[in-house]
Design a protein around this motif. Structure first.
Motif, PDB file in Angstrom:
ATOM      1  N   LEU A 194      28.988  42.826  37.880  1.00 43.82           N
ATOM      2  CA  LEU A 194      28.638  43.409  39.184  1.00 43.82           C
ATOM      3  C   LEU A 194      29.847  43.426  40.094  1.00 43.82           C
ATOM      4  O   LEU A 194      30.843  42.739  39.868  1.00 43.82           O
ATOM      5  CB  LEU A 194      27.483  42.634  39.823  1.00 43.82           C
ATOM      6  N   SER A 195      29.746  44.244  41.117  1.00 43.05           N
ATOM      7  CA  SER A 195      30.776  44.279  42.155  1.00 43.05           C
ATOM      8  C   SER A 195      30.097  44.163  43.510  1.00 43.05           C
ATOM      9  O   SER A 195      28.974  44.654  43.695  1.00 43.05           O
ATOM     10  CB  SER A 195      31.581  45.571  42.069  1.00 43.05           C
ATOM     11  N   VAL A 221      32.474  39.989  34.197  1.00 46.86           N
ATOM     12  CA  VAL A 221      31.593  39.572  33.090  1.00 46.86           C
ATOM     13  C   VAL A 221      30.674  38.473  33.590  1.00 46.86           C
ATOM     14  O   VAL A 221      31.134  37.474  34.152  1.00 46.86           O
ATOM     15  CB  VAL A 221      32.414  39.049  31.896  1.00 46.86           C
ATOM     16  N   LEU A 222      29.386  38.636  33.389  1.00 47.51           N
ATOM     17  CA  LEU A 222      28.409  37.585  33.683  1.00 47.51           C
ATOM     18  C   LEU A 222      27.974  36.980  32.352  1.00 47.51           C
ATOM     19  O   LEU A 222      27.542  37.707  31.455  1.00 47.51           O
ATOM     20  CB  LEU A 222      27.201  38.156  34.420  1.00 47.51           C
ATOM     21  N   GLU A 268      25.852  30.216  34.197  1.00 49.40           N
ATOM     22  CA  GLU A 268      24.661  30.435  35.018  1.00 49.40           C
ATOM     23  C   GLU A 268      24.516  29.392  36.116  1.00 49.40           C
ATOM     24  O   GLU A 268      23.996  29.671  37.190  1.00 49.40           O
ATOM     25  CB  GLU A 268      23.410  30.428  34.139  1.00 49.40           C
ATOM     26  N   ARG A 269      24.983  28.180  35.855  1.00 48.98           N
ATOM     27  CA  ARG A 269      24.871  27.119  36.853  1.00 48.98           C
ATOM     28  C   ARG A 269      25.607  27.481  38.140  1.00 48.98           C
ATOM     29  O   ARG A 269      25.266  27.001  39.209  1.00 48.98           O
ATOM     30  CB  ARG A 269      25.429  25.822  36.263  1.00 48.98           C
ATOM     31  N   LEU A 270      26.641  28.322  38.008  1.00 46.62           N
ATOM     32  CA  LEU A 270      27.423  28.704  39.176  1.00 46.62           C
ATOM     33  C   LEU A 270      27.135  30.134  39.617  1.00 46.62           C
ATOM     34  O   LEU A 270      27.895  30.692  40.407  1.00 46.62           O
ATOM     35  CB  LEU A 270      28.919  28.559  38.865  1.00 46.62           C
ATOM     36  N   LEU A 271      26.078  30.718  39.104  1.00 44.86           N
ATOM     37  CA  LEU A 271      25.805  32.123  39.413  1.00 44.86           C
ATOM     38  C   LEU A 271      25.582  32.331  40.903  1.00 44.86           C
ATOM     39  O   LEU A 271      26.154  33.241  41.515  1.00 44.86           O
ATOM     40  CB  LEU A 271      24.586  32.602  38.617  1.00 44.86           C
ATOM     41  N   ARG A 274      38.661  36.355  28.618  1.00 42.40           N
ATOM     42  CA  ARG A 274      38.899  34.935  28.907  1.00 42.40           C
ATOM     43  C   ARG A 274      37.865  34.462  29.927  1.00 42.40           C
ATOM     44  O   ARG A 274      37.857  34.923  31.070  1.00 42.40           O
ATOM     45  CB  ARG A 274      40.308  34.742  29.459  1.00 42.40           C
ATOM     46  N   VAL A 275      36.989  33.584  29.479  1.00 43.76           N
ATOM     47  CA  VAL A 275      35.901  33.118  30.342  1.00 43.76           C
ATOM     48  C   VAL A 275      36.063  31.622  30.568  1.00 43.76           C
ATOM     49  O   VAL A 275      36.263  30.846  29.632  1.00 43.76           O
ATOM     50  CB  VAL A 275      34.522  33.400  29.698  1.00 43.76           C
ATOM     51  N   ILE A 276      36.008  31.236  31.832  1.00 46.13           N
ATOM     52  CA  ILE A 276      36.124  29.829  32.213  1.00 46.13           C
ATOM     53  C   ILE A 276      34.726  29.239  32.337  1.00 46.13           C
ATOM     54  O   ILE A 276      33.909  29.726  33.118  1.00 46.13           O
ATOM     55  CB  ILE A 276      36.859  29.679  33.560  1.00 46.13           C
TER      56      ILE A 276
END
Length: 638
Positions: free
Chosen positions: A137-138, A150-151, A156-159, A481-483
């Protein structure tokens, strides 16, 4: 009999149909009304007060473009997660009273929606089937735009935090300025000649720094700084190894001007290995750091010769048991503080603890602490695992503060003004001997003896916890690259900076409960089981040590006597030796039995915990079903 049975069947069928019609009618009548009850302990399905405050304070509309590729090829897990994201966006729109406008897109290949997604910075992901899909989303307001390319369910805990931060960012005109001072390369390291000589290559900035750069203007402050930039509102100090009194004076005067300080110090920073200058064979040792002059003025101290071991929050088990690597969970975190109330867990790696009592005028609140089942241990055994790490363990039975917050009107730690710089004095003497004219000192800012207003200082006795190795897991998801946070360490540091530097409303939403909850009750039961055995094991170890010492003493006396001629033990001496040997063998056997029993008890606790967690609910449903069936059968029987 058959007629009665037919009547029962018809009545039951009619009852079920009537009930279904009533439910449909009620659903239709009350569908305009929205009501929901969140019965989870951490209210994970409820927007935090911080989010609500930010959304209700919006002055101009904020647009959220949500991209989700729908289709059978999308894995079920992602579909479920995408629905939860959509539900959360609807909640944002509802709470903001229309100020948050949500637009939903279904970007299929070669569609206008796909082109829009690419223009908004949403990154396509490849499924195992080779198909491309979008989930991102933007957020935009006028010319400002923030994209979450990227979601992923892992984050999800930080969504809610990610969404609210994006909304706050596009609706805020200027970023707060945060200073960062560190002796370790938190901003990454270039490929300098010195780095090549030391075989240290290019490194990227820590994830913490990258995350903070998204919301704040960061300014690097030198470890030799003599002043702190007046624009800086919050100073984040990470592992101030070899800090001088001159630089501590600069921090002191920064606080006197009303600046806020967050300092992560460490008596044993595992990820900062320094050359051991006292070892003639080379080697390395963990770096140490402390704001010793400031701590002393505030009435506090940190034992630089010890790290804290805690058998309640220890990591690992069996031969991998590491009591100095603490996994701090709910009961260790202050439930009344908005930063720590619902962090979930913290990984506290080889850290120290604070001693002392704050001086008059300062109030101290503990953010997180150890359990009473702790013991300070020497640095040399900080990384030992298994049985050697618990040898001689004697709990202090007192909770030790690990992270604290000081508030109040601070007084200067340097009442006589700027301390003399010994290196500058030496340079002045050398210049004088060479006949070099001394430079005129630059006019210094007036010395402040006391802060003008109340301010805040946060102190943590561990710096390893902020490193990427301890705080995050970096994954490659579909080439992106996902943190992914491993624990609440990253949240803690970000929340502290946000709390002191920016909109305080962000704090509340940061402190949301984790979707996964640790089995704290089981951990406490394991700890109690270990406590019951550790005392007995220590007594047996002491007894065995004393027996072995006595045997060695007898052997040594026999060796001395051999030099003077043949040795013949008297029957009494031989009986004494045999008795000690027998006692040593029996003690070893008892130790072995106790340790085996301890392992069996811990394994048994884990097994039954799993059985209860997995089987309790199905068993309860089965019992209820059997009970209802028996009751109905009893009613049917004449």
């Amino acid at each position: 009999m058959q007629k009665k049975g037919l009547q029962t069947f018809l009545y039951s069928t009619a009852g079920v149909i009537a009930l279904a019609l009533i439910l449909i009618a009620l659903n239709y009548i009350f569908s305009p009304l929205r009501a929901r009850a969140d019965l989870t302990e951490g209210k994970v399905f409820t927007l935090s007060e911080g989010t609500r405050a930010i959304l209700t304070q919006l002055e101009s509309p904020v647009k959220i473009r949500y991209y989700y590729t729908q289709g059978e090829a999308t894995p079920v897990g992602l579909r479920t997660y995408a629905q939860r994201v959509e539900d959360l966006l609807n909640e944002f729109s509802s709470v903001s009273r229309g100020k948050v406008i949500v637009e939903k897109y279904n970007p299929q290949p070669d569609s206008d929606a796909e082109e829009s997604a690419m223009l908004d910075g949403i990154e396509g992901q490849m499924l195992n089937t080779g198909e491309k899909f979008y989930l991102g989303l933007s957020v935009s307001q006028l010319d400002d735009k923030v994209a979450i390319p990227v979601l992923t369910p892992e984050r999800e805990r930080l969504l809610e935090y990610d969404l609210t931060r994006a909304v706050a960012r596009v609706s805020t005109a200027k970023k707060p300025v945060v200073g960062v001072m560190s002796a370790v390369p938190v901003f990454g390291r270039g490929l300098s000649p010195l780095a090549m000589q030391e075989k240290k290559g290019l490194t990227e900035p820590w994830v913490l720094i990258s995350e903070l750069q998204r919301d704040f203007e960061l300014k690097e402050v030198s470890m030799n700084a003599e002043t702190v930039d007046p624009e800086i509102r919050v100073l984040l100090v990470i592992h101030p190894r070899d800090i001088t009194e001159t630089t501590q004076y600069a921090i002191d005067q920064f606080i006197m001007r009303g600046g806020k300080l967050i300092a992560f110090m460490d008596p044993y920073m595992y990820f900062d290995q320094q050359r051991d200058m006292q070892n003639p064979f080379g080697g390395s040792q963990a770096g140490q750091s402390s704001l010793y002059a400031l701590l002393k003025a505030w009435g506090l101290d940190m034992d630089m010769s010890k790290v804290l071991a805690d058998m309640t929050y220890t990591s690992g088990e069996g031969p991998r048991l590491l009591p100095t690597l603490l996994n701090l969970t709910g009961s260790a975190l202050n439930p009344d503080d908005p930063v720590t109330s619902q962090l979930g867990s913290l990984l506290y790696a080889f850290g120290g603890y604070f001693k002392g009592k704050p001086v008059e005028g300062l109030d101290m609140s503990v953010l997180f602490h150890s359990s009473p089942n702790n013991m300070p241990v020497d640095l040399i055994i900080a990384t030992l695992t298994g049985e050697p790490s618990t040898k001689g363990f004697e709990p202090t039975n007192t909770e030790q503060p690990l992270g604290i917050r000081l508030t109040g009107k601070f007084k200067s730690a340097f009442p006589d003004g700027r301390p003399k710089d010994p290196y500058a004095e030496m340079q002045k003497e050398k210049d004088k001997e060479k006949g070099v004219e001394a430079k005129k000192p630059e006019p210094a800012a007036p010395h402040l003896k006391e802060a003008k207003e109340e301010t805040t200082v946060v102190l943590v006795a561990d710096a390893d916890m902020l490193t990427d190795n301890a705080a995050v897991d970096i994954q490659d998801v579909f080439g992106q690259r996902v943190i992914v946070p491993r624990n609440g360490n990253l949240n803690l540091a970000q929340s502290l900076v946000e709390q002191l530097a920016s909109d305080h409303n962000l704090i509340g939403l940061r402190s949301r409960a984790a979707f996964t909850r640790p089995l704290t009750v089981v951990r406490e039961m394991e700890s109690k089981a270990q406590e019951a055995y550790l005392g007995k094991i220590k007594a047996l170890e002491d007894d065995l040590q004393q027996t072995q010492t006595t045997l060695e003493d007898i052997q040594r006396r026999r060796g001395d006597a051999k030099d003077k001629g043949p040795v013949v033990l008297t029957p009494e001496q031989q009986d004494e030796v045999d008795a000690f040997r027998k006692r040593a063998t029996e003690t070893r056997g008892e130790l072995k039995t106790l340790r085996r029993d301890l392992r069996q008890d811990v394994e048994s606790l884990q097994f039954w915990s799993k059985v209860i967690n997995i089987g309790a609910m199905p068993l309860l449903i089965v019992l209820i079903g059997v009970g209802i069936a028996l009751a109905r059968r009893r009613q049917v029987q004449p």
